[in-house]
Design a protein around this motif. Structure first.
Motif, PDB file in Angstrom:
ATOM      1  N   MET A   1       0.832  -1.214   0.000  1.00 22.61           N
ATOM      2  CA  MET A   1       0.000   0.000   0.000  1.00 22.61           C
ATOM      3  C   MET A   1       0.864   1.262   0.000  1.00 22.61           C
ATOM      4  O   MET A   1       0.395   2.339  -0.353  1.00 22.61           O
ATOM      5  CB  MET A   1      -0.947   0.018   1.199  1.00 22.61           C
ATOM      6  N   THR A   2       2.123   1.118   0.360  1.00 17.56           N
ATOM      7  CA  THR A   2       3.057   2.241   0.304  1.00 17.56           C
ATOM      8  C   THR A   2       3.201   2.740  -1.132  1.00 17.56           C
ATOM      9  O   THR A   2       3.492   3.913  -1.354  1.00 17.56           O
ATOM     10  CB  THR A   2       4.427   1.818   0.873  1.00 17.56           C
ATOM     11  N   CYS A   3       2.976   1.864  -2.117  1.00 17.28           N
ATOM     12  CA  CYS A   3       3.018   2.277  -3.527  1.00 17.28           C
ATOM     13  C   CYS A   3       1.976   3.360  -3.795  1.00 17.28           C
ATOM     14  O   CYS A   3       2.190   4.239  -4.627  1.00 17.28           O
ATOM     15  CB  CYS A   3       2.749   1.092  -4.447  1.00 17.28           C
ATOM     16  N   ASN A   4       0.842   3.299  -3.123  1.00 16.63           N
ATOM     17  CA  ASN A   4      -0.247   4.244  -3.357  1.00 16.63           C
ATOM     18  C   ASN A   4      -0.178   5.465  -2.438  1.00 16.63           C
ATOM     19  O   ASN A   4      -0.468   6.577  -2.866  1.00 16.63           O
ATOM     20  CB  ASN A   4      -1.604   3.560  -3.153  1.00 16.63           C
ATOM     21  N   THR A   5       0.166   5.258  -1.183  1.00 15.87           N
ATOM     22  CA  THR A   5       0.042   6.326  -0.194  1.00 15.87           C
ATOM     23  C   THR A   5       1.358   6.970   0.214  1.00 15.87           C
ATOM     24  O   THR A   5       1.340   8.056   0.791  1.00 15.87           O
ATOM     25  CB  THR A   5      -0.607   5.778   1.089  1.00 15.87           C
ATOM     26  N   SER A   6       2.483   6.316  -0.037  1.00 16.05           N
ATOM     27  CA  SER A   6       3.810   6.770   0.410  1.00 16.05           C
ATOM     28  C   SER A   6       3.901   6.870   1.927  1.00 16.05           C
ATOM     29  O   SER A   6       4.756   7.567   2.459  1.00 16.05           O
ATOM     30  CB  SER A   6       4.188   8.108  -0.218  1.00 16.05           C
TER      31      SER A   6
END
Length: 154
Positions: free
Chosen positions: A55-60
């Motif tokens: 999910m870090t790909c989307n939200t950083s």
């Protein structure tokens, strides 16, 4: 002729139960319908930990793992900087991360761990990534890796 057939059947029987991958004894893969409640709970935890990283790909934004969730090795390797860098790379190459699709659990009999294989789903159709979360006997993530997707476990 009868002895040859019996010998062949015995070899097939022993060959199907376990295999040796990179020096580790790997058992027969287990699908979701065959899992016991303990493995099912561990699968759900592996899913949540893996999804948190991707999910870090989307939200950083990345919430670091705690000592209850992962081993010291995983905690030290999954720093916020490393995870954000991987997320940015995947976001550019594959688009936004959607979800994880559970494929199978592979028990590792050498070190008493379970390897959970998930297919990572991204926006772009060409994205064929696999996320592997290895859970140890203490119900902690002992390894988290991404690889190019292959149908067979290697």
């Amino acid at each position: 002729m009868k002895k040859i057939i019996i010998t062949f059947c015995l070899l097939v029987l022993f060959g199907c139960k376990t295999k040796n991958v990179n020096g580790k004894i790997i058992g027969k893969s287990i699908e979701a319908s065959e899992m016991n409640p303990v493995d099912e709970a561990q699968k759900n935890k592996a899913y949540e930990l893996g999804k948190r990283i991707l999910m870090t790909c989307n939200t950083s934004k990345f919430t670091p793992f705690t000592k209850k969730e992962a081993t010291d090795k995983v905690i030290s390797n999954s720093t916020e900087k490393n995870v954000k860098a991987i997320g940015a790379k995947y976001s550019l190459k594959y688009g936004a991360f959607k979800d994880l699709q559970f494929v199978e659990m592979v028990p590792n009999k050498t070190d008493n761990t379970n390897i959970y294989r998930f297919k990572a789903l991204f926006d772009y159709v060409k994205a064929n990534k696999e996320l592997r979360v290895t859970m140890n006997s203490e119900n902690k993530a002992s390894a988290i890796t991404t690889k190019d997707w292959k149908d067979e476990f290697e």
